[in-house]
Scaffold this motif. Sequence first.
Motif, short mmCIF file in Angstrom:
data_model
loop_
_atom_site.label_atom_id
_atom_site.label_comp_id
_atom_site.label_asym_id
_atom_site.label_seq_id
_atom_site.Cartn_x
_atom_site.Cartn_y
_atom_site.Cartn_z
N UNK A 272 0.86 -1.17 0.00
CA UNK A 272 0.00 0.00 0.00
C UNK A 272 0.90 1.23 0.00
N UNK A 273 0.63 2.16 -0.88
CA UNK A 273 1.39 3.39 -0.95
C UNK A 273 0.54 4.54 -0.44
N UNK A 274 1.11 5.32 0.46
CA UNK A 274 0.48 6.54 0.97
C UNK A 274 1.32 7.70 0.49
N UNK A 275 0.71 8.66 -0.18
CA UNK A 275 1.48 9.80 -0.70
C UNK A 275 0.64 11.07 -0.63
N UNK A 276 1.27 12.15 -1.01
CA UNK A 276 0.58 13.43 -1.05
C UNK A 276 0.96 14.30 0.12
N UNK A 277 0.49 15.53 0.08
CA UNK A 277 0.77 16.47 1.17
C UNK A 277 0.05 16.02 2.44
N UNK A 278 0.73 16.16 3.57
CA UNK A 278 0.10 15.80 4.83
C UNK A 278 -0.97 16.85 5.17
N UNK A 279 -1.92 16.44 5.99
CA UNK A 279 -3.00 17.33 6.41
C UNK A 279 -2.90 17.54 7.91
#
Length: 422
Positions: A272-279
């Motif tokens: 599983x890949x988690x990406x993107x800007x953190x919130x």
Amino acid sequence: MDAAILSKLLSSDGWALLSALPPYDERDAMKTVTTLRAKGVAADLAAAVVTQSRLRARARVKFGDFADGMLFTADGLEQATRLVVAALHARRYLEAGITAVADLTCGIGADSLAFAGTGLRVVATDLDECTAAIALWNLRHFPEAEVRHADGLALDLRAESIEGVYADPARRVRDGSGGRSRRIFDPHAYEPPLDAVWALRETVPAVGIKVGPGIAHDGLPDDAETQWVSVNGDVVEAGLWFGPLAPDGPGRSALVLRTFTDDDGKEHTLSRTVRGADVEPDVGGIGQYLYEPDGAVIRAGLVGAAAAELGGRLVDPTIAYITTDDAADLPPARPADPAGAQAPIATGYRVLDTMPFGLKRLKAYLRTRNVGRITIKKRGTAVVPEQLRKQLVLTGTEEATIVLTRVAGNQQVLVVEPLGAA
């Protein structure tokens, strides 16, 4: 390992001797050396084959059955990429349309094995002559791989028709006496330095660099995808991927890998890949459930993204524990049908009780519940689990799991039960 010993290991007699050894057992190591010496085996060769047997036993975690046909050095094995991760490295190059890769710091050849195994042409180099010779042996079954004792940074990438570059700079250094090695945390002190490697993207845009998972976010190149990777909960590396090797663009991501063996003995790997800007996550009181994000998610600074996905909030602004009022919909770590299944990004617990931290109070609580075996998890506290376990002096027959952490700035004890536990 020096050249003379390596030559003896690679002789027909040396290899046969190593292949004939029983499975390694630390308790029998000295006895095995003595037995070999009694049979007339030279002392240096006897010690070398037993050392290789020990390293092979350790290497099975990374290489599985492939370890039985390989040679290792202690430092080379320590830094070598796990085969399951190396295969994903190779996939990046293949999916970018690359056919020829230069592995500039090949070590014992772990990543080059994966590259060559997927059909990529590989030029693998290492500055250490014996290490390069070991890589050559480990890659002996792959005509696609050429191993050189050379400085990878000196390669003429254009003349060699190299389309992609990979490097795993040395992150350990031995003391002056050649004894124990220590880990290097400063990327400028890597061998070769990180700056020198990522400068190569001016010549070949497709550059991948394996770095230590403790690398700081400050100073990461703006044009790279930096991905932290965990295997079965252990964060094993971070990687910097440039150009076509980062098809989703620059930024931080986490790759979570979970392996399991099904009832038929077949091994599967979930990802599983988690990406993107953190919130920015919400912070609030303890709910009925507690979730610990995977270490790769934490290292990548994506705890807020995980909290949003789980529909939860942090127990404290500075602590990577997520709490929810309802159970989150996480995929199982061992699905009945692995096809298309994803790895869970967190480990879940049901919260049974909470209390302020205090040794006397906790001891009384656990004794009242006849607890004799305890699992202690911690985050954001100076308590040493082994010392606390001794202080509790538990003699019961039941098991318990406790979490020591901060909740809204206060030290708390959470008594929890792993989700899925009977």
